[in-house]
Design an enzyme around this catalytic site. Structure first.
Site, PDB file in Angstrom:
ATOM      1  N   LYS A   1      56.671  47.276  39.897  1.00 54.73           N
ATOM      2  CA  LYS A   1      57.720  46.282  40.183  1.00 54.73           C
ATOM      3  C   LYS A   1      58.083  45.480  38.942  1.00 54.73           C
ATOM      4  O   LYS A   1      59.258  45.313  38.627  1.00 54.73           O
ATOM      5  CB  LYS A   1      57.277  45.315  41.292  1.00 54.73           C
ATOM      6  CG  LYS A   1      57.112  45.962  42.650  1.00 54.73           C
ATOM      7  CD  LYS A   1      56.901  44.918  43.736  1.00 54.73           C
ATOM      8  CE  LYS A   1      55.570  44.198  43.638  1.00 54.73           C
ATOM      9  NZ  LYS A   1      54.402  45.045  43.918  1.00 54.73           N
TER      10      LYS A   1
ATOM     11  N   ARG B   1      56.428  37.413  50.501  1.00 51.96           N
ATOM     12  CA  ARG B   1      55.359  38.372  50.767  1.00 51.96           C
ATOM     13  C   ARG B   1      54.964  38.329  52.238  1.00 51.96           C
ATOM     14  O   ARG B   1      53.993  38.969  52.628  1.00 51.96           O
ATOM     15  CB  ARG B   1      54.146  37.981  49.922  1.00 51.96           C
ATOM     16  CG  ARG B   1      53.647  39.096  49.001  1.00 51.96           C
ATOM     17  CD  ARG B   1      52.538  38.505  48.201  1.00 51.96           C
ATOM     18  NE  ARG B   1      51.802  39.397  47.390  1.00 51.96           N
ATOM     19  CZ  ARG B   1      51.941  39.529  46.070  1.00 51.96           C
ATOM     20  NH1 ARG B   1      52.901  38.912  45.444  1.00 51.96           N
ATOM     21  NH2 ARG B   1      51.129  40.299  45.392  1.00 51.96           N
TER      22      ARG B   1
ATOM     23  N   ARG C   1      45.161  49.428  34.451  1.00 51.78           N
ATOM     24  CA  ARG C   1      46.152  48.481  33.924  1.00 51.78           C
ATOM     25  C   ARG C   1      45.473  47.462  33.008  1.00 51.78           C
ATOM     26  O   ARG C   1      44.387  46.968  33.305  1.00 51.78           O
ATOM     27  CB  ARG C   1      46.821  47.760  35.102  1.00 51.78           C
ATOM     28  CG  ARG C   1      47.790  46.686  34.666  1.00 51.78           C
ATOM     29  CD  ARG C   1      48.754  46.334  35.756  1.00 51.78           C
ATOM     30  NE  ARG C   1      48.199  45.434  36.759  1.00 51.78           N
ATOM     31  CZ  ARG C   1      48.923  44.929  37.754  1.00 51.78           C
ATOM     32  NH1 ARG C   1      50.193  45.259  37.879  1.00 51.78           N
ATOM     33  NH2 ARG C   1      48.366  44.128  38.632  1.00 51.78           N
TER      34      ARG C   1
ATOM     35  N   ARG D   1      43.166  42.169  34.543  1.00 55.49           N
ATOM     36  CA  ARG D   1      43.379  41.018  35.424  1.00 55.49           C
ATOM     37  C   ARG D   1      42.171  40.852  36.327  1.00 55.49           C
ATOM     38  O   ARG D   1      41.585  41.834  36.781  1.00 55.49           O
ATOM     39  CB  ARG D   1      44.623  41.252  36.277  1.00 55.49           C
ATOM     40  CG  ARG D   1      45.855  40.558  35.727  1.00 55.49           C
ATOM     41  CD  ARG D   1      47.096  40.935  36.450  1.00 55.49           C
ATOM     42  NE  ARG D   1      47.045  40.681  37.885  1.00 55.49           N
ATOM     43  CZ  ARG D   1      48.104  40.793  38.685  1.00 55.49           C
ATOM     44  NH1 ARG D   1      49.279  41.158  38.192  1.00 55.49           N
ATOM     45  NH2 ARG D   1      48.008  40.552  39.973  1.00 55.49           N
TER      46      ARG D   1
ATOM     47  N   ARG E   1      43.831  43.715  48.354  1.00 59.72           N
ATOM     48  CA  ARG E   1      45.258  43.377  48.194  1.00 59.72           C
ATOM     49  C   ARG E   1      46.143  44.427  48.848  1.00 59.72           C
ATOM     50  O   ARG E   1      47.158  44.105  49.455  1.00 59.72           O
ATOM     51  CB  ARG E   1      45.593  43.231  46.701  1.00 59.72           C
ATOM     52  CG  ARG E   1      45.003  41.958  46.093  1.00 59.72           C
ATOM     53  CD  ARG E   1      44.900  42.046  44.584  1.00 59.72           C
ATOM     54  NE  ARG E   1      46.171  42.222  43.930  1.00 59.72           N
ATOM     55  CZ  ARG E   1      46.321  42.806  42.738  1.00 59.72           C
ATOM     56  NH1 ARG E   1      45.261  43.266  42.101  1.00 59.72           N
ATOM     57  NH2 ARG E   1      47.505  42.900  42.196  1.00 59.72           N
TER      58      ARG E   1
END
Ligand code: AMP
Length: 218
Positions: free
Chosen positions: A18, A93, A129, A161, A172
């Protein structure tokens, strides 16, 4: 030539790309991104009163209470830089957040782009990532930095992260599939939802999105 679509929401599981696609749309339409997670991470980093309140929730992959999120994002969306349009990444969300935007504010959404990938792919992408402290994103397999471990733009050390660990990613994703995906029905009913296949390469997905935008001009 004026584009009809200027107020965009991006949906899709974590790792769908995104933020990367938001940057491409931002350049193409000359509108600004509002990155919900970025605003929250900034609050946490600055150790503001709000940042201290939300740090644990964000780092463990939970959702911030709707009303806190709504207040923060509506306040941001009313800024001058979003008057001509915006790409919302990470907000809304939940249906509560979406309804609030529709019913209690004058902020009108033109289209909602859903970038879809499977859970397996999401886990694989997020565990590889790496991000720099300014939010530039790299991937250990698909988007390597030029110098190992350093951001191409900022030259700062890349890190993982706190919420990209396997357990937190699964949590998540579960929240996304249970909660956030209800937004897909909500915007489908409003005839605003457009679905893109996010499992293609970054280039192919952005070609799809930009071609869609090019076809919607006045
Ligand atoms: P993201 O960078 O979009 O993956 O967001 C990181 C984290 O910030 C999420 O896992 C949530 O803890 C929190 N967050 C971001 N956006 C929202 C939202 N709209 N509502 C509630 N929590 C959010």
């Amino acid at each position: 030539m004026e584009h009809k679509i200027k107020r965009i929401i991006l949906l899709g599981p974590q790792g769908a790309g995104k933020t990367t696609q938001a940057e491409r749309i931002e350049q193409f339409l000359d509108i600004n991104i509002l990155l919900a997670g970025g605003v929250l991470r900034q609050e946490i980093k600055s150790k503001s009163e709000f940042g201290l309140k939300i740090a644990e929730i964000v780092n463990s992959g939970g959702l911030i209470p709707d009303q806190w999120m709504i207040d923060l994002m509506v306040q941001n969306l009313n800024k001058e830089e979003y008057k001509n349009g915006f790409i919302l990444d990470g907000f809304p969300r939940s249906v509560t957040q979406a309804k609030y935007l529709d019913e209690k504010t004058k902020i009108k959404i033109d289209k909602v782009f859903n970038i879809e990938i499977s859970d397996e792919e999401a886990v694989e992408r997020l565990s590889n990532r790496r991000v720099c402290p300014n939010g530039h994103i790299f991937h250990l397999l698909y988007k390597l930095p030029k110098k190992e471990g350093l951001c191409d733009t900022c030259n700062l050390a890349l890190e993982q992260r706190a919420d990209d660990t396997p357990e937190t990613v699964l949590k998540r994703l579960k929240i996304y599939r249970n909660e956030t995906s209800k937004l897909l029905d909500y915007y489908h009913q409003q005839k605003k939802l457009v679905v893109f296949n996010g499992s293609e390469s970054i280039e192919l997905v952005s070609d799809d999105i930009l071609n869609y935008l090019k076809a919607h001009v006045r």
